[in-house]
Scaffold this active site. Structure first.
Site, PDB file in Angstrom:
ATOM      1  N   ASP A  15      -6.387  -2.301   1.276  1.00 33.62           N
ATOM      2  CA  ASP A  15      -5.580  -3.132   1.925  1.00 33.62           C
ATOM      3  C   ASP A  15      -6.407  -4.104   2.658  1.00 33.62           C
ATOM      4  O   ASP A  15      -7.680  -3.801   3.177  1.00 33.62           O
ATOM      5  CB  ASP A  15      -5.222  -2.023   3.350  1.00 33.62           C
ATOM      6  N   ARG A  24      -5.845  -6.333   4.779  1.00 30.52           N
ATOM      7  CA  ARG A  24      -5.194  -7.081   6.130  1.00 30.52           C
ATOM      8  C   ARG A  24      -6.269  -6.877   7.058  1.00 30.52           C
ATOM      9  O   ARG A  24      -7.306  -6.150   7.034  1.00 30.52           O
ATOM     10  CB  ARG A  24      -4.251  -6.438   6.626  1.00 30.52           C
TER      11      ARG A  24
END
Ligand SMILES: [Zn+2]
Length: 212
Positions: A127, A129
């Protein structure tokens, strides 16, 4: 490090759902990213309800069933319109890898890799993000304490680490279908998302899928 962000502009936009949202733009993001926030109603400024949503073009705009983003966004907008609060919309498509790479990852998923394995195979982390920008936006809006609408403990941890007090995490709905069940299971198993999924081969799941 908390990004030093400030409000650039704001404007009211009437929405088809019957409410007006105040859209805020900001200055100060790295790479000049165009993250934005929408204020709904009159939020409790001491501790508003906040949804931090990362862009998913396929889910948010085209209502893809490969993930639950579109439903999550719709639910958040309805809750925020009803109770007042902020939607922070982060332009980090495909868990931060961009639209084209997300499509590449879907191809790998169709070959049997789960959502995180597919990202790893493309040399991206599980991930990619980052939520420092969300904390920066909250600071620019002079918000230091929030109620977070999310099932994602990592989002809570990152936002807290950047100095925002998360008083409460309010869970969002479960939107399971036969196309996204593997995606949701991987979220629960590998990243400890708090989603109460019916077990596989369980009558509840079969019933749920049969009803769609
Ligand atoms: Zn999505």
């Amino acid at each position: 490090m908390l990004e030093k962000v400030r409000v650039r502009n704001s404007v009211d936009i009437p929405l088809s759902m019957g409410v007006t949202g105040t859209f805020y733009t900001f200055l100060g993001f790295k790479n000049h990213q165009e993250h934005f926030a929408i204020k709904f109603g009159t939020p409790d400024q001491d501790c508003p309800l906040v949804r931090v949503h990362s862009e998913c073009l396929t889910g948010d705009v085209f209502q893809s069933l490969r993930c639950d983003c579109g439903n999550q966004l719709k639910e958040a907008m309805e809750v925020l319109a009803d109770r007042g609060g902020y939607l922070i919309y982060l332009r980090q498509e495909g868990r931060g890898i961009g639209l084209y790479h997300k499509i590449d990852a879907y191809v790998l998923q169709d070959q049997g890799f789960d959502t995180y394995e597919a990202n790893n195979k493309l040399n991206f982390p599980d991930d990619a993000r980052e939520f420092a920008c969300a904390a920066g936006i909250l600071e620019a809006l002079e918000i230091t304490s929030i109620k977070l609408l999310s099932n994602n403990p990592d989002k809570l941890r990152q936002i807290s680490d950047y100095g925002i007090h998360v008083k409460e995490m309010i869970s969002t709905g479960v939107y399971v279908n036969k196309h996204n069940i593997s995606y949701l299971k991987a979220k629960v198993k590998k990243h400890k998302h708090i989603i109460n999924l019916p077990q596989n081969n369980n009558w509840q799941l079969n019933k749920l899928l049969a009803s769609q």
